[in-house]
Scaffold this motif. Sequence first.
Motif, PDB file in Angstrom:
ATOM      1  N   UNK A 156       0.836  -1.200   0.000  1.00  0.00           N
ATOM      2  CA  UNK A 156       0.000   0.000   0.000  1.00  0.00           C
ATOM      3  C   UNK A 156       0.873   1.254   0.000  1.00  0.00           C
ATOM      4  N   UNK A 157       1.933   1.257   0.798  1.00  0.00           N
ATOM      5  CA  UNK A 157       2.844   2.394   0.834  1.00  0.00           C
ATOM      6  C   UNK A 157       3.616   2.517  -0.487  1.00  0.00           C
ATOM      7  N   UNK A 158       4.010   1.389  -1.048  1.00  0.00           N
ATOM      8  CA  UNK A 158       4.726   1.400  -2.328  1.00  0.00           C
ATOM      9  C   UNK A 158       3.855   1.992  -3.435  1.00  0.00           C
ATOM     10  N   UNK A 159       2.579   1.613  -3.454  1.00  0.00           N
ATOM     11  CA  UNK A 159       1.658   2.167  -4.458  1.00  0.00           C
ATOM     12  C   UNK A 159       1.469   3.663  -4.250  1.00  0.00           C
ATOM     13  N   UNK A 160       1.424   4.077  -2.996  1.00  0.00           N
ATOM     14  CA  UNK A 160       1.260   5.493  -2.684  1.00  0.00           C
ATOM     15  C   UNK A 160       2.447   6.295  -3.217  1.00  0.00           C
ATOM     16  N   UNK A 161       3.653   5.796  -3.008  1.00  0.00           N
ATOM     17  CA  UNK A 161       4.844   6.488  -3.505  1.00  0.00           C
ATOM     18  C   UNK A 161       4.802   6.588  -5.029  1.00  0.00           C
ATOM     19  N   UNK A 162       4.447   5.501  -5.685  1.00  0.00           N
ATOM     20  CA  UNK A 162       4.364   5.502  -7.161  1.00  0.00           C
ATOM     21  C   UNK A 162       3.386   6.577  -7.640  1.00  0.00           C
TER      22      UNK A 162
END
Length: 326
Positions: free
Chosen positions: A305-311
């Motif tokens: 979820x955090x990785x998608x947010x950064x992207x």
Amino acid sequence: MKKPIRTVLFAALVAAVAVPAFANAASTASTSTARSKLTLVAPAAPGGGWDGFAREAQQALRGDGIVNNPQVVNVPGAGGTIGLSQFVQMPGREDALLVTGGVMVGAIELGDNPETMDDVVPIARMADDFAALVVPADSEFKTLDDFIEAWKEDPGAVSIGGGSLGSIDHLLSGLLAKEVGVDPKSVNYIAYSGGGEALTSLLSHTTAAGMSGYNEVADQIESGTLRPLAISSPERLEGVDIPTFREQGYEVSMSNWRGLVAAPGISHEAKEEFIRIASEVRESEEWQDALERNSWTDSFTTGEEFERYIDKEVTIAQEIVKDLGL
């Protein structure tokens, strides 16, 4: 594609300004673990937003005994990208975390940085801070609509002061311009290196308006020196009586989020341990108190979820920087 000459020059700059304290800490990495000694790298000078965030995290780590010896090391410069570049040059560090956030994402895109968020391991998004559009108390702009009307009529005549180029203040100004039909390239944005300088400029009417983190102008708003026109949160903040851009009819929202990332090349076990540490910080009484004192919003997320947010944040920053013609 990154520019080779610029990359070489940037690498040379990083080497020249490398902070000895952080470099020396690397020599103990093979014998340290995150629980016995954790270094939080704040990619800003003491007293800045990232430094304050790191110090609050340090207190939570220490106060609850989550980590035995948490340390903060400052590596300032270039919107956090010097700290980022130095950090990724130490792969496998399992006793260090880099403080990061929205400002770094914008600085990477603006500076064509050789290192990006793809070069670190996302651990946790810890909190959100939001920006407020403010004007002096005696300004002719009584409402957000007043400001927008004048801005659309003559963008160059309505200056906006804020943080460094590529900062959340800058990106939000461009985003708002696009939303209301003003060419982002025509925005008269004046960048300042510090909040104090930007505030002085605003109060002296050198700039017509200011875009700033709410915490930086909260005292002036409370005292009546500044008038808030809108805040960039998706919905009203608890205890903060400022209308959002959205509730006033403008689909604009942006967070100056703050989080933690790890060095490239760490083990899966180390990543999971870092996530557990971040989770324990979030649950601590010290951290909950820090959220309240700083008017930060708890936005804790980890993993995919955090990785998608950064992207998503990177994509948004790329689009705005392009719109601004930078």
